[in-house]
Each structure stands twice: as C-alpha cells, then as structure tokens.
Design a protein around this motif. Structure first.
Motif, PDB file in Angstrom:
ATOM      1  N   ARG A 220       1.171   4.756   8.076  1.00 42.00           N
ATOM      2  CA  ARG A 220       2.324   4.206   8.789  1.00 42.00           C
ATOM      3  C   ARG A 220       1.969   3.593  10.132  1.00 42.00           C
ATOM      4  N   GLU A 221       0.988   4.188  10.833  1.00 41.38           N
ATOM      5  CA  GLU A 221       0.762   3.798  12.226  1.00 41.38           C
ATOM      6  C   GLU A 221      -0.592   3.150  12.498  1.00 41.38           C
ATOM      7  N   ARG A 222      -1.592   3.425  11.673  1.00 40.95           N
ATOM      8  CA  ARG A 222      -2.942   2.982  12.027  1.00 40.95           C
ATOM      9  C   ARG A 222      -3.435   1.779  11.233  1.00 40.95           C
ATOM     10  N   LEU A 223      -2.721   1.380  10.184  1.00 37.76           N
ATOM     11  CA  LEU A 223      -3.202   0.256   9.383  1.00 37.76           C
ATOM     12  C   LEU A 223      -3.306  -1.037  10.182  1.00 37.76           C
TER      13      LEU A 223
ATOM     14  N   PHE B 140     -10.666   6.693   2.380  1.00 38.91           N
ATOM     15  CA  PHE B 140      -9.369   6.126   2.772  1.00 38.91           C
ATOM     16  C   PHE B 140      -9.552   4.703   3.287  1.00 38.91           C
ATOM     17  N   ARG B 141     -10.529   4.508   4.189  1.00 35.46           N
ATOM     18  CA  ARG B 141     -10.771   3.168   4.742  1.00 35.46           C
ATOM     19  C   ARG B 141     -11.187   2.195   3.652  1.00 35.46           C
ATOM     20  N   HIS B 142     -11.990   2.681   2.703  1.00 38.07           N
ATOM     21  CA  HIS B 142     -12.417   1.814   1.598  1.00 38.07           C
ATOM     22  C   HIS B 142     -11.206   1.327   0.798  1.00 38.07           C
ATOM     23  N   GLU B 143     -10.290   2.224   0.504  1.00 35.80           N
ATOM     24  CA  GLU B 143      -9.077   1.833  -0.228  1.00 35.80           C
ATOM     25  C   GLU B 143      -8.284   0.787   0.550  1.00 35.80           C
ATOM     26  N   VAL B 144      -8.158   0.995   1.852  1.00 34.13           N
ATOM     27  CA  VAL B 144      -7.405   0.051   2.682  1.00 34.13           C
ATOM     28  C   VAL B 144      -8.072  -1.318   2.669  1.00 34.13           C
ATOM     29  N   LEU B 145      -9.391  -1.338   2.820  1.00 33.22           N
ATOM     30  CA  LEU B 145     -10.102  -2.616   2.865  1.00 33.22           C
ATOM     31  C   LEU B 145     -10.052  -3.342   1.529  1.00 33.22           C
ATOM     32  N   MET B 146     -10.060  -2.597   0.438  1.00 29.62           N
ATOM     33  CA  MET B 146     -10.053  -3.225  -0.877  1.00 29.62           C
ATOM     34  C   MET B 146      -8.662  -3.722  -1.282  1.00 29.62           C
ATOM     35  N   THR B 147      -7.623  -3.058  -0.823  1.00 31.04           N
ATOM     36  CA  THR B 147      -6.267  -3.405  -1.266  1.00 31.04           C
ATOM     37  C   THR B 147      -5.417  -4.050  -0.176  1.00 31.04           C
ATOM     38  N   LEU B 148      -5.805  -3.820   1.104  1.00 26.76           N
ATOM     39  CA  LEU B 148      -5.010  -4.283   2.255  1.00 26.76           C
ATOM     40  C   LEU B 148      -3.586  -3.729   2.193  1.00 26.76           C
TER      41      LEU B 148
ATOM     42  N   PRO C 226      -1.770   5.040  -1.564  1.00 23.27           N
ATOM     43  CA  PRO C 226      -0.755   5.892  -2.200  1.00 23.27           C
ATOM     44  C   PRO C 226      -1.117   7.368  -2.075  1.00 23.27           C
ATOM     45  N   GLN C 227      -0.101   8.228  -2.016  1.00 23.31           N
ATOM     46  CA  GLN C 227      -0.370   9.656  -1.875  1.00 23.31           C
ATOM     47  C   GLN C 227      -1.176  10.190  -3.042  1.00 23.31           C
ATOM     48  N   LYS C 228      -0.916   9.707  -4.252  1.00 25.99           N
ATOM     49  CA  LYS C 228      -1.666  10.233  -5.400  1.00 25.99           C
ATOM     50  C   LYS C 228      -3.150   9.912  -5.290  1.00 25.99           C
ATOM     51  N   VAL C 229      -3.481   8.782  -4.675  1.00 29.78           N
ATOM     52  CA  VAL C 229      -4.892   8.445  -4.465  1.00 29.78           C
ATOM     53  C   VAL C 229      -5.491   9.381  -3.431  1.00 29.78           C
ATOM     54  N   MET C 230      -4.756   9.632  -2.340  1.00 29.10           N
ATOM     55  CA  MET C 230      -5.262  10.541  -1.312  1.00 29.10           C
ATOM     56  C   MET C 230      -5.395  11.956  -1.864  1.00 29.10           C
ATOM     57  N   GLU C 231      -4.459  12.374  -2.714  1.00 31.40           N
ATOM     58  CA  GLU C 231      -4.564  13.696  -3.335  1.00 31.40           C
ATOM     59  C   GLU C 231      -5.807  13.787  -4.198  1.00 31.40           C
ATOM     60  N   GLU C 232      -6.111  12.721  -4.925  1.00 31.82           N
ATOM     61  CA  GLU C 232      -7.321  12.720  -5.757  1.00 31.82           C
ATOM     62  C   GLU C 232      -8.570  12.810  -4.894  1.00 31.82           C
ATOM     63  N   ILE C 233      -8.593  12.066  -3.785  1.00 34.63           N
ATOM     64  CA  ILE C 233      -9.741  12.116  -2.877  1.00 34.63           C
ATOM     65  C   ILE C 233      -9.939  13.531  -2.351  1.00 34.63           C
ATOM     66  N   ILE C 234      -8.845  14.167  -1.944  1.00 35.54           N
ATOM     67  CA  ILE C 234      -8.939  15.508  -1.356  1.00 35.54           C
ATOM     68  C   ILE C 234      -9.252  16.563  -2.408  1.00 35.54           C
ATOM     69  N   ASP C 235      -8.515  16.528  -3.529  1.00 36.93           N
ATOM     70  CA  ASP C 235      -8.592  17.619  -4.510  1.00 36.93           C
ATOM     71  C   ASP C 235      -9.811  17.536  -5.422  1.00 36.93           C
TER      72      ASP C 235
END
Length: 199
Positions: free
Chosen positions: A96-99, A165-173, A177-186
């Motif tokens: 929300r704030e850092r992109l 997280f940064r890689h996802e942002v750079l690839m998709t701009l 999504p939360q489900k992606v972050m959950e997969e990264i963490i879990d």
C-alpha cells in the motif's frame, strides 16, 4: 481593494522539507532525466543558491529526497504475535505504501545510478542510514520468542522474504497478492528457519 498578503518566508526545517518534497515530486512525475536544481527550485518556490547551501549537487539532493520519502512511508513495527502474521502485515503495508518508492528507485533512477556510479543497494544503505530494518527487528524478536532458529539466519536468508517480494513487484509492477506472500513465507522462508524436529 483587496490586499494581497505577502508570502511568508520559510526557513530551516520547513524550507528544507519543501525542497525535498519538490525534489521527490519531480522524480516521481518525470524521472531523473528531467531532474535539475532549477526545476526543484522553481517547484519549491526558492532559489538555486538556497538549495546549493544545503546540498552540494543534485546527487546529494536525490539521496536526501529518497531518504525523506522512505521515512514518510515507513510504518511502526507490526506485532501480531507471530512472525508469520508480522511478515504478512509488513507485506501488506509495503503493497500500500512502499510500491511508489520502489518503482522510482528501480525504474526512474536508472540514469542517476549510471551517472553517479552507484546502485540501488547503495541507495538502500542511504535510506537505512546505519539503522536496522524492520525485517531485522521482526526476525530478532521471533528468535527471542523461540519461533525460529537464530543460527539459521544468514544475511541472505534474512533478506529472502522481501527479496522475493521485490522480485514479484519488479516482474509484475503490481502489488504482491497475499496468496503469493503466504507461499513465500510458508513454503520457502519458514521451513528454512524453523527446527523441523520441534514438537
């Protein structure tokens, strides 16, 4: 006849904040290619000598503007009671704030890095200014709570969740999504830092 009130003269931190805000807005809107001391002075309603008394060149001004923008968008350290919850809360805030900050650093500042001979990693050090990251604080607290194994926290593993997280942002701009972050963490991060033999 209406009297026009003269513009109040700004000084000190108020003037400095106005200059840094103007510099950040120019970077965000037009990128480094259109970034000049003249343009910043005009937008801030001040003069070039005033700016040069504070920053010796536009490279210093860029670093100061990025540092201030980073501080404004920084959030207090989340405390959800678990490392997993804290990481998800931190990712939500970043979405929300850092992109915008990340986009400017990686996309709009390419010419700055080439011209100054620096990199995004150097700018990250400027932003941190010798301090620790929220991520480091969250991990250290999780170690103290016994959630994760501190011996497994190499510098690369510490940075892993938000490197992905940064890689996802750079690839998709787009926000991650939360489900992606959950997969990264879990499925990637937590298995690397927890003791599989714990009950």
């Amino acid at each position: 006849m209406d009297l026009v009130e003269p513009q109040r003269r700004r000084r000190g931190s108020e003037l400095e904040t106005a200059i840094l805000d103007a510099a950040w807005q120019l970077l965000a809107e037009h990128g480094y290619g259109a970034f000049t001391i003249d343009a910043v002075a005009q937008r801030a309603g001040t003069s070039k000598p005033v700016i040069y008394r504070r920053w010796k060149d536009k490279h210093e001004l860029v670093r100061a503007a990025v540092r201030q923008a980073s501080r404004i968008s920084r959030r207090p350290m989340p405390d959800t009671g678990s490392l997993r919850g804290d990481l998800l809360a931190l990712a939500d805030h970043a979405n929300r704030e850092r992109l915008p900050l990340a986009a400017i650093i990686t996309v709009h500042l390419g010419s700055y890095f080439e011209e100054s001979g620096t990199s995004p990693a150097d700018l990250r050090d400027v932003i941190l200014d010798g301090g620790t990251t929220v991520m480091d604080a969250l991990l250290d607290r999780a170690v103290q709570r016994g959630e994760i194994d501190g011996a497994r926290l190499t510098p690369r593993i510490r940075d892993l969740p938000f490197s992905l997280f940064r890689h996802e942002v750079l690839m998709t701009l787009r926000p991650v999504p939360q489900k992606v972050m959950e997969e990264i963490i879990d499925t990637i991060f937590l298995p690397l830092v927890t003791d599989d033999d714990r009950p």
